[in-house]
Design an enzyme around this catalytic site. Structure first.
Site, short mmCIF file in Angstrom:
data_model
loop_
_atom_site.label_atom_id
_atom_site.label_comp_id
_atom_site.label_asym_id
_atom_site.label_seq_id
_atom_site.Cartn_x
_atom_site.Cartn_y
_atom_site.Cartn_z
N ARG A 41 0.86 -1.21 0.00
CA ARG A 41 -0.01 -0.12 0.01
C ARG A 41 0.78 1.21 -0.17
O ARG A 41 0.48 2.33 -0.63
CB ARG A 41 -1.12 0.11 1.22
CG ARG A 41 -2.19 -1.07 0.87
CD ARG A 41 -3.13 -0.91 2.11
NE ARG A 41 -4.29 -1.46 1.52
CZ ARG A 41 -5.46 -1.86 2.09
NH1 ARG A 41 -5.57 -1.40 3.45
NH2 ARG A 41 -6.47 -2.16 1.74
N LYS A 205 -17.79 -15.35 4.78
CA LYS A 205 -19.33 -14.95 4.75
C LYS A 205 -19.86 -14.46 3.81
O LYS A 205 -19.42 -13.37 3.10
CB LYS A 205 -19.42 -14.02 5.87
CG LYS A 205 -18.94 -14.63 7.07
CD LYS A 205 -19.27 -13.61 8.29
CE LYS A 205 -18.88 -14.18 9.58
NZ LYS A 205 -18.97 -12.99 10.69
N GLY A 359 -8.47 -8.29 0.92
CA GLY A 359 -7.28 -8.51 1.92
C GLY A 359 -6.78 -10.08 1.81
O GLY A 359 -5.77 -10.19 1.72
N GLY A 382 -13.13 -4.19 0.85
CA GLY A 382 -14.51 -3.60 1.02
C GLY A 382 -14.71 -2.51 -0.02
O GLY A 382 -15.84 -2.48 -0.82
P1 ADP Z 1 -11.24 -11.21 1.34
O1 ADP Z 1 -10.50 -10.79 2.59
O2 ADP Z 1 -10.28 -11.60 0.30
O3 ADP Z 1 -12.45 -10.43 0.85
P2 ADP Z 1 -12.71 -13.09 3.04
O4 ADP Z 1 -12.47 -12.10 4.23
O5 ADP Z 1 -14.12 -12.84 2.55
O6 ADP Z 1 -11.71 -12.66 1.94
O7 ADP Z 1 -12.65 -14.57 3.33
C1 ADP Z 1 -11.35 -15.17 3.51
C2 ADP Z 1 -11.62 -16.20 4.61
O8 ADP Z 1 -12.28 -17.18 4.18
C3 ADP Z 1 -10.21 -16.92 4.75
O9 ADP Z 1 -9.53 -16.92 6.23
C4 ADP Z 1 -10.40 -18.29 4.45
O10 ADP Z 1 -9.64 -19.32 5.27
C5 ADP Z 1 -11.76 -18.14 4.54
N1 ADP Z 1 -12.52 -19.59 4.01
C6 ADP Z 1 -12.60 -19.75 2.73
N2 ADP Z 1 -13.37 -20.94 2.33
C7 ADP Z 1 -13.27 -21.60 3.56
C8 ADP Z 1 -13.89 -22.66 3.93
N3 ADP Z 1 -14.49 -23.82 3.15
N4 ADP Z 1 -13.90 -23.12 5.46
C9 ADP Z 1 -13.64 -22.24 6.11
N5 ADP Z 1 -12.95 -20.88 5.88
C10 ADP Z 1 -12.89 -20.71 4.63
MG MG Z 2 -11.08 -10.75 4.67
#
Ligand code: ADP
Ligand code: MG
Length: 401
Positions: A41, A205, A359, A382
């Site tokens: 960043r 989520k 992230g 986000g």
């Molecule tokens: P980003 O930060 O890239 O937007 P998120 O914060 O939405 O991504 O999600 C990332 C998290 O989701 C990671 O910690 C990953 O381990 C978890 N994750 C993805 N698939 C699974 C799964 N099948 N079971 C448990 N955790 C998961």
């Molecule tokens: Mg995340």
């Protein structure tokens, strides 16, 4: 349509000015909070900083950033001290960076009457509770430091905060070069995308992704879903997901999304086979199963080979790709194959315009080779999702006045 457009710093003349520059130096720190784990960043805002510091323009620069979530408290572990040193190392050797501990108490902002070759960095702006409240008095106090405001913090532009939105009421305001690139790249992918447009959403989520999913389901030709988000959608279809991570109360949300997809010409790809296992077990890998063979207490941690084969085909033919969210529990090496596969599938398709952000997504790929094969790696998590969904952000709208 909105007639007003943003002016970027390379479209106006800024000379002999004190510039308040909002950046997002919310870098990831190592667990000791003393060293930086990833300074992408900082590096990404260097073009803007260098541009504004061009010697013939005689500008003075005051940088503003947050770090972490100190929630209005002065917590030393969230000090920008460590960022200050790193920033200085990226500037020409004759530049010094001075951290301003509290700009509200430095009388008359005298700190700016500096020697030449000094750049200022205000201490973590979220040490002030007024920042996140977008407090008007505080915005004015910030504005009083400078003659001009520049926003280069795309990753924080979805926040209605004083240093992002409020301050623009009181100063001529422009967009920085990183902000420009983020906006142009994401707009290019979303407004008139070359088809097929393939969107991949993973992560934990569905509730944090539902808004962007609702948008993507209208515009994408293929919507590939993995991670906990896919588990929730599978559950919404009445498929047994055992003990997997899912938001079981998001049943209606999931059903509505699948209904929406059916209304449009959007093919939703959900895993048909998966890897199940114990997330905390590091010695052995998991077991590949078809979804219909899901044991009652199984935990889905990654997508399976059959799913990868289906996805690979779609990615290979894509002309525009948008990816956010790991497809599995990538923190455990046994369950990162789906995420790795996605990464290599995308970097292999050099015909497509590809946008990747988030992230955890970046954490999963940032140490890899071929990063340059991705058209645009967004600094926003986000912010990127909200920009895709709404086509603008509060911090961007604020520059259009
Ligand atoms: P980003 O930060 O890239 O937007 P998120 O914060 O939405 O991504 O999600 C990332 C998290 O989701 C990671 O910690 C990953 O381990 C978890 N994750 C993805 N698939 C699974 C799964 N099948 N079971 C448990 N955790 C998961
Ligand atoms: Mg995340």
């Amino acid at each position: 349509m909105d007639q007003k457009t943003i002016k970027y710093i390379d479209e106006v003349e800024i000379k002999n000015k004190t510039i308040l520059l909002r950046v997002d130096f919310n870098v990831s720190l190592n667990p000791n909070h003393l060293t930086i784990a990833d300074d992408a960043r900082i590096r990404q805002s260097m073009p803007t900083i260098q541009y504004l510091l061009q010697s013939e323009n005689h500008n003075k620069l005051v940088l503003v950033s947050h770090l972490g979530r100190p929630k209005g408290e002065r917590l030393s572990k969230f000090s920008l001290h460590v960022v200050c040193d790193r920033l200085e190392s990226y500037l020409n050797s004759n530049f010094k960076v001075r951290l301003i501990d509290n700009f509200l108490t430095e009388s008359d902002n005298t700190f700016i009457d500096q020697k030449e070759h000094e750049v200022f960095l205000l201490e973590n702006i979220r040490f002030y509770p007024q920042e996140e409240k977008n407090d008007a008095t505080f915005s004015k106090q910030l504005a009083a430091i400078a003659d001009v405001y520049v926003n280069d913090g795309f990753a924080v532009s979805h926040r209605n905060h004083a240093s992002v939105v409020g301050v623009t009421e009181y100063l001529p305001s422009y967009g920085g070069l990183l902000l420009k690139r983020e906006i142009q790249m994401i707009e290019k992918a979303m407004h008139k995308p070359e088809k097929p447009l393939v969107a991949i959403i993973g992560g934990a989520k569905i509730s944090t992704k539902i808004d962007v999913l609702s948008k993507l389901v209208n515009v994408a030709n293929y919507l590939i879903v993995g991670g906990g988000v896919a588990n929730t959608l599978l559950h919404a279809q009445g498929i047994n997901i055992g003990d997997s991570l899912a938001e079981r109360d998001a049943l209606k949300l999931g059903q509505k999304l699948l209904f929406q997809a059916a209304q449009h010409d959007t093919t939703v790809i959900l895993p048909s086979d998966v890897v199940i296992g114990d997330p905390d077990e590091l010695e052995h890998g998991g077991m590949v199963i078809k979804l219909e063979d899901m044991p009652p207490y199984g935990r889905i941690l990654d997508i399976g080979p059959e799913t990868k084969a289906r996805i690979g085909n779609i990615i290979a033919k894509a002309k525009t790709i948008v990816w956010n969210g790991p497809l599995g529990y990538f923190e455990n090496i046994h369950y990162r194959q789906g995420t790795d596969f996605m990464y290599y599938a995308i970097t292999n398709n050099t015909d497509a315009t590809s946008i990747v952000g988030g992230g955890d997504t970046l954490a999963a790929i940032s140490k890899k080779e071929y990063l340059d094969k991705i058209t645009h790696i967004s600094t926003g998590g986000g912010a990127m999702l909200e920009f895709i969904e709404k086509g603008s952000l509060p911090g961007i709208d604020a520059l259009k006045r």
